[in-house]
Structures are given as structure tokens and as C-alpha cells.
Enzyme design. Structure first.
Site, short mmCIF file in Angstrom:
data_model
loop_
_atom_site.label_atom_id
_atom_site.label_comp_id
_atom_site.label_asym_id
_atom_site.label_seq_id
_atom_site.Cartn_x
_atom_site.Cartn_y
_atom_site.Cartn_z
N ARG A 77 0.81 -1.21 0.00
CA ARG A 77 0.00 0.00 0.00
C ARG A 77 0.85 1.27 0.00
O ARG A 77 0.47 2.27 0.61
CB ARG A 77 -0.96 0.01 1.21
CG ARG A 77 -2.02 -1.08 1.17
CD ARG A 77 -3.09 -0.72 0.17
NE ARG A 77 -4.12 -1.74 0.07
CZ ARG A 77 -5.34 -1.62 0.61
NH1 ARG A 77 -5.67 -0.56 1.28
NH2 ARG A 77 -6.22 -2.56 0.44
N ARG A 107 -2.97 6.53 1.68
CA ARG A 107 -3.49 7.71 2.37
C ARG A 107 -2.57 8.31 3.41
O ARG A 107 -2.87 9.35 3.97
CB ARG A 107 -4.85 7.37 2.99
CG ARG A 107 -5.95 7.29 1.96
CD ARG A 107 -7.23 6.78 2.54
NE ARG A 107 -7.05 5.37 2.93
CZ ARG A 107 -8.00 4.64 3.52
NH1 ARG A 107 -9.15 5.18 3.82
NH2 ARG A 107 -7.78 3.38 3.82
N ARG A 120 -6.07 12.67 -4.52
CA ARG A 120 -7.39 12.16 -4.15
C ARG A 120 -8.42 13.27 -3.88
O ARG A 120 -9.62 13.04 -3.97
CB ARG A 120 -7.28 11.21 -2.95
CG ARG A 120 -6.94 9.79 -3.33
CD ARG A 120 -8.14 9.05 -3.94
NE ARG A 120 -9.04 8.54 -2.93
CZ ARG A 120 -10.22 9.04 -2.63
NH1 ARG A 120 -10.66 10.10 -3.26
NH2 ARG A 120 -10.98 8.49 -1.72
N ASP A 152 -7.08 -1.78 -7.70
CA ASP A 152 -7.62 -2.49 -6.55
C ASP A 152 -7.98 -3.90 -6.96
O ASP A 152 -8.32 -4.15 -8.12
CB ASP A 152 -8.87 -1.79 -6.00
CG ASP A 152 -9.22 -2.34 -4.62
OD1 ASP A 152 -8.59 -1.91 -3.64
OD2 ASP A 152 -10.09 -3.22 -4.53
N TYR A 209 -15.40 -10.95 -0.84
CA TYR A 209 -16.14 -9.71 -1.11
C TYR A 209 -17.41 -9.99 -1.91
O TYR A 209 -18.44 -9.35 -1.69
CB TYR A 209 -15.24 -8.69 -1.80
CG TYR A 209 -14.17 -8.17 -0.86
CD1 TYR A 209 -14.45 -7.14 0.04
CD2 TYR A 209 -12.91 -8.74 -0.82
CE1 TYR A 209 -13.49 -6.69 0.93
CE2 TYR A 209 -11.94 -8.30 0.07
CZ TYR A 209 -12.24 -7.27 0.95
OH TYR A 209 -11.29 -6.84 1.83
O1 1CP Z 1 0.34 0.94 -3.23
C1 1CP Z 1 -0.53 0.09 -3.23
O2 1CP Z 1 -0.35 -1.06 -2.78
C2 1CP Z 1 -1.87 0.50 -3.76
C3 1CP Z 1 -2.62 -0.42 -4.63
C4 1CP Z 1 -3.70 -1.24 -3.90
C5 1CP Z 1 -3.63 -2.62 -3.64
C6 1CP Z 1 -2.46 -3.55 -3.88
C7 1CP Z 1 -4.95 -0.78 -3.44
C8 1CP Z 1 -5.46 0.60 -3.51
N1 1CP Z 1 -5.66 -1.87 -2.99
C9 1CP Z 1 -4.89 -2.98 -3.08
C10 1CP Z 1 -5.25 -4.37 -2.75
C11 1CP Z 1 -6.45 -4.63 -1.92
N2 1CP Z 1 -7.69 -4.05 -1.97
C12 1CP Z 1 -6.51 -5.68 -0.96
C13 1CP Z 1 -5.38 -6.63 -0.71
C14 1CP Z 1 -4.32 -6.04 0.19
C15 1CP Z 1 -4.62 -6.01 1.66
O3 1CP Z 1 -4.80 -7.10 2.24
O4 1CP Z 1 -4.65 -4.93 2.22
C16 1CP Z 1 -7.79 -5.68 -0.41
C17 1CP Z 1 -8.32 -6.62 0.66
C18 1CP Z 1 -8.54 -4.65 -1.06
C19 1CP Z 1 -9.96 -4.31 -0.85
C20 1CP Z 1 -10.09 -2.89 -0.45
N3 1CP Z 1 -10.02 -1.84 -1.33
C21 1CP Z 1 -10.18 -2.36 0.85
C22 1CP Z 1 -10.26 -3.17 2.13
C23 1CP Z 1 -11.69 -3.39 2.51
C24 1CP Z 1 -11.86 -4.20 3.79
O5 1CP Z 1 -12.02 -5.42 3.70
O6 1CP Z 1 -11.86 -3.61 4.85
C25 1CP Z 1 -10.23 -0.96 0.73
C26 1CP Z 1 -10.38 0.07 1.81
C27 1CP Z 1 -10.11 -0.65 -0.66
C28 1CP Z 1 -10.03 0.68 -1.32
C29 1CP Z 1 -8.62 1.07 -1.65
N4 1CP Z 1 -7.79 0.35 -2.49
C30 1CP Z 1 -6.59 1.00 -2.62
C31 1CP Z 1 -6.66 2.20 -1.84
C32 1CP Z 1 -5.55 3.22 -1.73
C33 1CP Z 1 -7.92 2.22 -1.23
C34 1CP Z 1 -8.46 3.33 -0.35
C35 1CP Z 1 -9.19 4.31 -1.23
C36 1CP Z 1 -8.87 5.74 -0.94
O7 1CP Z 1 -9.55 6.31 -0.08
O8 1CP Z 1 -7.98 6.35 -1.57
#
Ligand code: 1CP
Length: 340
Positions: A26, A30, A39, A75, A150
Site C-alpha cells: 500500500r 493515504r 485524491r 484495486d 467480497y
Molecule cells: O500501493 C498500493 O499497494 C496501492 C494499490 C492497492 C492494492 C495492492 C490498493 C489501492 N488496494 C490494493 C489491494 C487490496 N484491496 C486488498 C489486498 C491487500 C490487503 O490485504 O490490504 C484488499 C483486501 C482490497 C480491498 C479494499 N479496497 C479495501 C479493504 C476493505 C476491507 O475489507 O476492509 C479498501 C479500503 C479498498 C479501497 C482502496 N484500495 C486502494 C486504496 C488506496 C484504497 C483506499 C481508497 C482511498 O480512499 O484512496
């Protein structure tokens, strides 16, 4: 120096004799003021669909911290819309318009052409390669079980009880669903590699909630198929399982180059159980909130614990948290880079 000779790629094959490479799960997120500035201009979905902005947020942490690998910004759930499961990214996390609760719902999911439906991902990859030509780029997808979590729950969950119940109550439908996700994922990762990714990582964020039998049958089985089908592409295949320890013997037998280790497990114990594989991990992300000396000490203890540093890629044991202090990230990178 080409990407193939980078410390990161060499470490994936156990052949790195230079400084220890580090990237951060990640890393475009943020906690970064530069990411937040982008963003404020666009929604998360708009960002994921804009190749220029993708390249910009991927570039930011690499240049700011001197990281050794970049990861595509997207994502794991971005494939779902095209499968007929509409997802929206809300403040509290992603949400599906309608969860999969019956075998009938599974029948409504559809296969699709990954190349025509997700052009912004591959354009994003090509754009990143323009901006960061010498940095190895990691493409990624969710593991079919994590995607199923999901699909069935409709959003994030603490224990994903509903999906565990679903696979036992409707094994044939669960099979069909995960087989479809597996097919899509193989083609999706293949297209990411064709567009320029130098390695791929499968995120099994929720496989770790399963019994050993269920992990083998409902998670590892599909991971194995994906990695087998991508082997001939010749790029390192990384599996991250959040809560790896209960299944490490099974993961040890998986044909892949790198295993990402979560923060719960001793990294040396993981390395010993994964002969011939590189390990990636595994600092607890919260340590970045503590005093500098403790951060340096904990990082060095992880590094000291290993006897073979040629097959180590340093990372956190899960994603970096929002509000993580920037200077702590700088200290971490410096500590890892100066280690040898
Ligand atoms: O630098 C990076 O790694 C960013 C790219 C990235 C990746 C690899 C994002 C952006 N998401 C992911 C993978 C991801 N998405 C996973 C696997 C990694 C982990 O275990 O953390 C999972 C479970 C998700 C699903 C997801 N997308 C969640 C989690 C939901 C939960 O179960 O609580 C969330 C909050 C997102 C949205 C998201 N994806 C990425 C970002 C930066 C965000 C937040 C959005 C924002 O407000 O900018």
C-alpha cells in the site's frame, strides 16, 4: 542497469548480493500527502481509471523514499464490475450493489474479455513504465478466495463467516464462482505482464481465516492453478497470505518464487520452511508509529534473524496505515538499505 538486474528481481530468485531491496504494501496510500492531494481532485474510481494519475501516484513513494519496486495502483476488486458484480468504493471501504447469496446469483456472474474491459490498467502500466523505466513494477490481483469473500459478503468483514458457510452449503456453486474468478485472474495477470509488469503478486488477504483443509481446497488450489498457468511468462510470482503460519508447509510446496510473510510469523521460521523461495516481509506496520530507536531495532532484529539475505525483500507484514509518520518510513528505508 536493466530491471532484470535490479536488486528486487535478483532477490526474487535468491541471487541478490547488493543492498536489501524494500517496497511497502500500500505504498501509494493515504499516509502520503502527495497521494491525498491527488485524491482531493478525483474519486478513487476516477483515479483507478486514469493512466496518467495512476503513474503519478505510483511514482510518488518510489521517488520520495527511494523504494526498490513499484506496485501498480488499482484495486483487487476492479475486475468485479465487468463480471456483473457492481462495486462502489465508499469512505468505509468497497461495497457491492448486491452480494452473491445463492447458486442462482453465481449463474449471473459472467466471463469477460479482460483486455477490452480494463484498458485503463494496461495503459496505466505503460504510463508507469514511461515515468519509472528502471524500477521493477509489480502487477497484482486478489486470490480467488479473497475475491469470493467480497462477492459473498458484499463488503469487508471481520471474520467472513458468510463465505465460509457458502462454500460448505453450496460447494458446486462456490466451485463455479472461483473457477470463473481464476480464469479471469489468469488472463488479467497475463495482460498486466504483457503491458510491462516485471513481477506479479497475488493478495490472499483473507485465506488466513480458513481451516487447513479449507485453505487447501478453497484457496491454495486456485492459487496453484493461477501460478501454474503463468509460470511460462518467466516473471517472479509472489504470494502474500495474511496469516501464513498455519499453512506454511502447504505454501512451501507451491510452485512460486516469493512468499510474502505477514507480521504474525517469525520471518526466520518462515524462511526455514520455504527452502528455495525468496521471502518478503514482515515488519508490523504499527511499529512505524513508535520511537525511532524501537523502529530501527525491530527492523535490524528481523534482518539479523536471517542467514541468507540474498533471497530477502524487505516489506511490512501488511499494508501501511493511514497517518503513518513520513519520517518513520524514511528511517525504515535507510535502515534496510544501510544494512549491507
Ligand atoms: O500501493 C498500493 O499497494 C496501492 C494499490 C492497492 C492494492 C495492492 C490498493 C489501492 N488496494 C490494493 C489491494 C487490496 N484491496 C486488498 C489486498 C491487500 C490487503 O490485504 O490490504 C484488499 C483486501 C482490497 C480491498 C479494499 N479496497 C479495501 C479493504 C476493505 C476491507 O475489507 O476492509 C479498501 C479500503 C479498498 C479501497 C482502496 N484500495 C486502494 C486504496 C488506496 C484504497 C483506499 C481508497 C482511498 O480512499 O484512496
Amino acid at each position: 542497469m536493466g530491471v532484470e538486474n535490479s536488486g528486487f528481481i535478483r532477490a526474487c530468485y535468491g541471487r541478490n548480493d547488493g543492498h536489501i531491496p524494500i517496497w511497502i504494501m500500500r505504498q501509494a496510500g493515504r499516509y502520503l500527502p502527495d497521494y491525498l492531494a491527488v485524491r482531493r481532485q478525483v474519486t478513487f474510481e476516477q483515479l483507478c481509471r486514469s493512466p496518467k494519475l495512476i503513474a503519478e501516484v505510483v511514482r510518488q513513494p518510489v521517488h520520495k523514499f527511494g523504494l526498490d519496486a513499484a506496485i501498480l495502483f488499482s484495486d483487487i476488486l476492479i475486475i468485479l464490475d465487468a463480471m456483473g458484480a457492481t462495486v462502489s468504493f465508499k469512505e468505509g471501504g468497497p461495497e457491492l450493489a448486491k452480494a452473491i447469496t445463492t447458486p442462482d446469483d453465481v449463474s449471473r456472474l459472467c466471463d469477460f474479455d479482460v483486455r477490452t474491459e480494463l484498458p485503463f490498467v494496461y495503459d496505466g502500466i505503460r504510463e508507469i513504465k514511461q515515468v519509472l523505466p528502471d524500477t521493477p513494477l509489480i502487477g497484482f490481483a486478489g486470490s480467488p478466495f479473497t475475491i469470493a469473500c467480497y462477492l459473498v459478503e458484499g463488503k469487508g468483514s471481520k471474520n467472513f463467516e458468510t463465505v465460509k458457510q457458502f462454500v460448505h452449503q453450496y460447494p458446486a456453486a462456490a466451485d463455479k464462482m472461483m473457477s470463473l474468478v481464476t480464469d479471469v485472474t489468469v488472463r488479467y495477470l497475463d495482460a498486466q505482464i504483457a503491458a510491462g509488469c516485471d513481477a506479479i503478486q497475488l493478495f490472499d488477504s483473507w485465506g488466513g481465516i480458513l481451516s487447513r483443509d479449507d485453505y487447501r481446497d478453497w484457496s491454495l488450489r486456485w492459487t496453484k492453478e493461477i501460478f501454474a498457468k503463468l509460470k511460462s511468462r518467466g516473471v517472479p510470482r509472489i504470494l502474500f497470505v495474511n496469516n501464513l503460519a498455519p499453512y506454511i508447509d502447504m505454501v512451501g510446496e507451491l510452485d512460486c518464487e516469493v512468499v510474502g510473510v505477514d507480521y504474525r510469523m517469525d520471518l526466520r521460521a518462515a524462511a526455514d520452511a520455504l527452502p528455495g523461495k525468496a521471502v518478503q516481509g514482515n515488519l508490523e506496520p504499527s511499529v512505524l508509529f513508535g520511537p525511532t530507536e524501537k523502529l530501527v531495532d525491530t527492523t535490524r532484529r528481523i534482518l539479523d534473524s536471517l542467514d541468507n539475505h540474498n533471497r530477502l525483500i524487505f516489506n511490512l507484514g501488511h499494508g501501511i496505515r493511514p497517518a503513518t509518520p513520513i519520517d518513520a518510513v524514511e528511517t525504515l528505508v535507510k535502515t534496510v538499505h544501510e544494512y549491507r
